[in-house]
Design an enzyme around this catalytic site. Structure first.
Site, mmCIF file in Angstrom:
data_model
loop_
_atom_site.group_PDB
_atom_site.id
_atom_site.type_symbol
_atom_site.label_atom_id
_atom_site.label_comp_id
_atom_site.label_asym_id
_atom_site.label_seq_id
_atom_site.Cartn_x
_atom_site.Cartn_y
_atom_site.Cartn_z
ATOM 1 N N GLU A 1 36.398 48.847 1.930
ATOM 2 C CA GLU A 1 37.577 49.030 1.072
ATOM 3 C C GLU A 1 37.290 48.881 -0.416
ATOM 4 O O GLU A 1 37.966 48.116 -1.117
ATOM 5 C CB GLU A 1 38.699 48.086 1.503
ATOM 6 N N GLU B 1 39.445 49.690 10.939
ATOM 7 C CA GLU B 1 40.516 48.681 10.939
ATOM 8 C C GLU B 1 41.849 49.381 11.163
ATOM 9 O O GLU B 1 42.071 50.482 10.668
ATOM 10 C CB GLU B 1 40.591 47.892 9.620
HETATM 11 C C1 BG6 Z 1 41.878 44.963 4.986
HETATM 12 C C2 BG6 Z 1 40.652 44.119 4.856
HETATM 13 O O1 BG6 Z 1 42.281 45.274 3.696
HETATM 14 O O2 BG6 Z 1 43.034 44.410 5.504
HETATM 15 C C3 BG6 Z 1 40.613 42.903 5.762
HETATM 16 O O3 BG6 Z 1 39.486 44.888 5.018
HETATM 17 C C4 BG6 Z 1 42.000 42.284 5.818
HETATM 18 O O4 BG6 Z 1 39.641 42.033 5.243
HETATM 19 C C5 BG6 Z 1 42.943 43.314 6.405
HETATM 20 O O5 BG6 Z 1 42.042 41.080 6.521
HETATM 21 C C6 BG6 Z 1 44.355 42.832 6.640
HETATM 22 O O6 BG6 Z 1 44.895 42.270 5.498
HETATM 23 P P1 BG6 Z 1 45.512 40.804 5.552
HETATM 24 O O7 BG6 Z 1 45.840 40.425 4.163
HETATM 25 O O8 BG6 Z 1 46.707 40.894 6.418
HETATM 26 O O9 BG6 Z 1 44.445 39.942 6.113
#
Ligand code: BG6
Length: 469
Positions: A165, A369
């Site tokens: 990201e 993700e």
């Molecule tokens: C992504 C990241 O932006 O979102 C992760 O790569 C992150 O590291 C994930 O944990 C979810 O975001 P959050 O703030 O809910 O943990």
């Protein structure tokens, strides 16, 4: 497009899940690990217990056994640069190399493909003190780190992701601590750092191909479809603006080695174009990805913004919909539900995003993700019934299958997250995993692992290669 006959998920599809080092490992100061910007960061109150996260460092065998029980074909995790090279440059740390050797071997023992992110937000603090990505020295440091990774793990790791990201780091540069306090033109400084990261990424991709001809490497940005709020042509232009600045800038450089024209004109207008030295364009063009990995949580919807209109003062849309005057204005999409953390839920946007990326770049795609953060609770029977998570992932997988039927070459799905971990923005109580970790925000309890209802559901999905959802 409606399809009567769905194509199945490909054979050898990488069913798996993801984590990142600073969010799951703990042991942040053990075995000579150096400090990273995330260790020094602004996690809810800088308490040591917090940094224990899920203590995967000491429990990796048990965790990998659970991943194997779920049937994972792949596991996407990140290597902490500071475990391997504590100061970012210089001396290596054999204990760090040993840990990842053990982890990789354990995965391979169960037939799980390791997919390694080289850098997931956790820049070595020593490099940060020397200017971080503002200096070109960090490009060399990253290339050297990449070489160490390829030398030590390249015999077993065939899939590499460069930077997680990068677009979110740049768009949320304030929150990520990228902007020096004394900066007179923060936007220019930010995009100079962006340029350096892009060069570092290109160099790592080139190096990977020369050192490991059988390995594959790609970028891992956060990409999402951008919708215009209405069919008003001005709104469509705003969506195109935000698409270019948020998404295509990063992939155009990674794939074609050139700056996106709309993003570039946005920077020119603000006197924020990065300084490009002789040879930089050649370096950018020389790093070719074999695939595109991307993270998807929600789509973004934007409207036209007039000059002089208050449209928000920072860029970024993952949790807070904002905007920038004269460019775009983030709006909430009335057609979408939201998670309990206020993130919009848009499975169809997932298909749209897969189609957009593949149509533009024609490279194989892997999702690294996607997932739902929630306040999971253990019930009186000791169970975690996370039907909302099952529902979320199921809906996204259905759309992934439609995208496959549309002809998108999707070779893996690794949702966030394999196991509960510390959220980047919202602490330990925002859980994403298939495996519950028994701890609270400031109480480590026994850190025991409990299979959630989604664990058993995902296991069936994997066993049936997506036929049983
Ligand atoms: C992504 C990241 O932006 O979102 C992760 O790569 C992150 O590291 C994930 O944990 C979810 O975001 P959050 O703030 O809910 O943990």
């Amino acid at each position: 497009m409606f399809h009567k006959n769905l194509k199945p998920f490909p054979k050898n599809f990488f069913w798996g899940a993801s984590t990142s080092a600073y969010q799951v490992e703990g042991a942040w100061d053990e075995d000579r690990k150096g400090l990273s910007v995330m260790d020094m960061g602004k996690h809810p109150e800088d308490v040591t217990d917090f940094k224990v996260t899920s203590d995967h460092y000491h429990n990796y065998k048990e965790d990998v056994a659970l991943f194997a029980e779920m049937g994972f074909k792949a596991y996407r995790f990140s290597i902490a640069w500071t475990r391997i090279i504590p100061n970012g440059v210089g001396e290596l740390n054999p204990k760090g190399i040993e840990f990842y050797n053990n982890l990789i071997n354990e995965l391979i023992k169960y037939g799980i493909e390791p997919i390694v992110t080289m850098y997931h937000f956790d820049l070595p603090y020593e490099l940060h003190k020397k200017g971080g990505w503002s200096t070109r020295d960090s490009i060399d440091a990253f290339e050297n780190y990449a070489k160490v990774l390829f030398e030590n793990f390249g015999d077993r790791v065939k899939y590499w992701l460069t930077i997680n990201e990068q677009n979110m780091m740049i768009l949320h540069s304030n929150a990520m601590g990228l902007i020096p306090k004394e900066s007179s033109n923060p936007l220019k400084d930010t995009y100079q750092q962006n340029h350096h990261m892009l060069l570092a990424q290109a160099k790592a991709m080139k190096l990977c191909h020369s050192m490991l001809p059988n390995a594959k490497i790609g970028p891992a940005p956060n990409i999402t479809s951008v919708y215009p709020a209405t069919s008003k042509p001005e709104d469509v232009t705003a969506a195109s603006n935000w698409n270019a600045i948020r998404n295509w800038l990063y992939l155009d450089i990674a794939v074609y080695g050139r700056y996106n024209n709309i993003a570039w004109s946005y920077l020119e207008e603000r006197n924020a174009t990065p300084e490009i030295l002789d040879g930089d364009i050649e370096i950018l063009a020389s790093g070719n990805p074999d695939f595109i990995a991307f993270n998807y949580y929600a789509s973004a919807t934007v409207a036209h913004s007039e000059m002089g209109e208050k449209a928000g003062n920072s860029l970024g849309d993952q949790q807070v919909v904002v905007g920038e005057e004269g460019v775009y204005k983030g709006v909430s999409n009335p057609n979408l539900e939201k998670t309990e953390f206020g993130w919009e839920i848009d499975p169809i946007g997932f298909r749209n995003t897969l189609r957009d990326i593949y149509e533009k770049y024609a490279l194989p795609l892997i999702v690294t993700e996607n997932g739902l953060g929630a306040f999971d609770k253990v019930d009186e029977n000791g169970e975690i019934k996370d039907d909302y998570r099952i529902n979320f992932i199921k809906k996204h997988l259905e759309q992934a299958q439609l995208a496959i039927t549309d002809g998108v070459e999707l070779f893996g799905y690794c949702p966030w997250s394999a196991i509960d971990l510390v959220s980047t923005h919202q602490g330990c109580s925002k859980r994403y995993g298939f495996i519950f970790v028994n701890r609270e925000e400031f109480d480590l309890k026994d850190l025991g692992r409990i299979r959630k209802k989604s664990f058993f559901w995902y296991k069936d999905v994997i066993t049936s290669n997506g036929e049983k959802m």
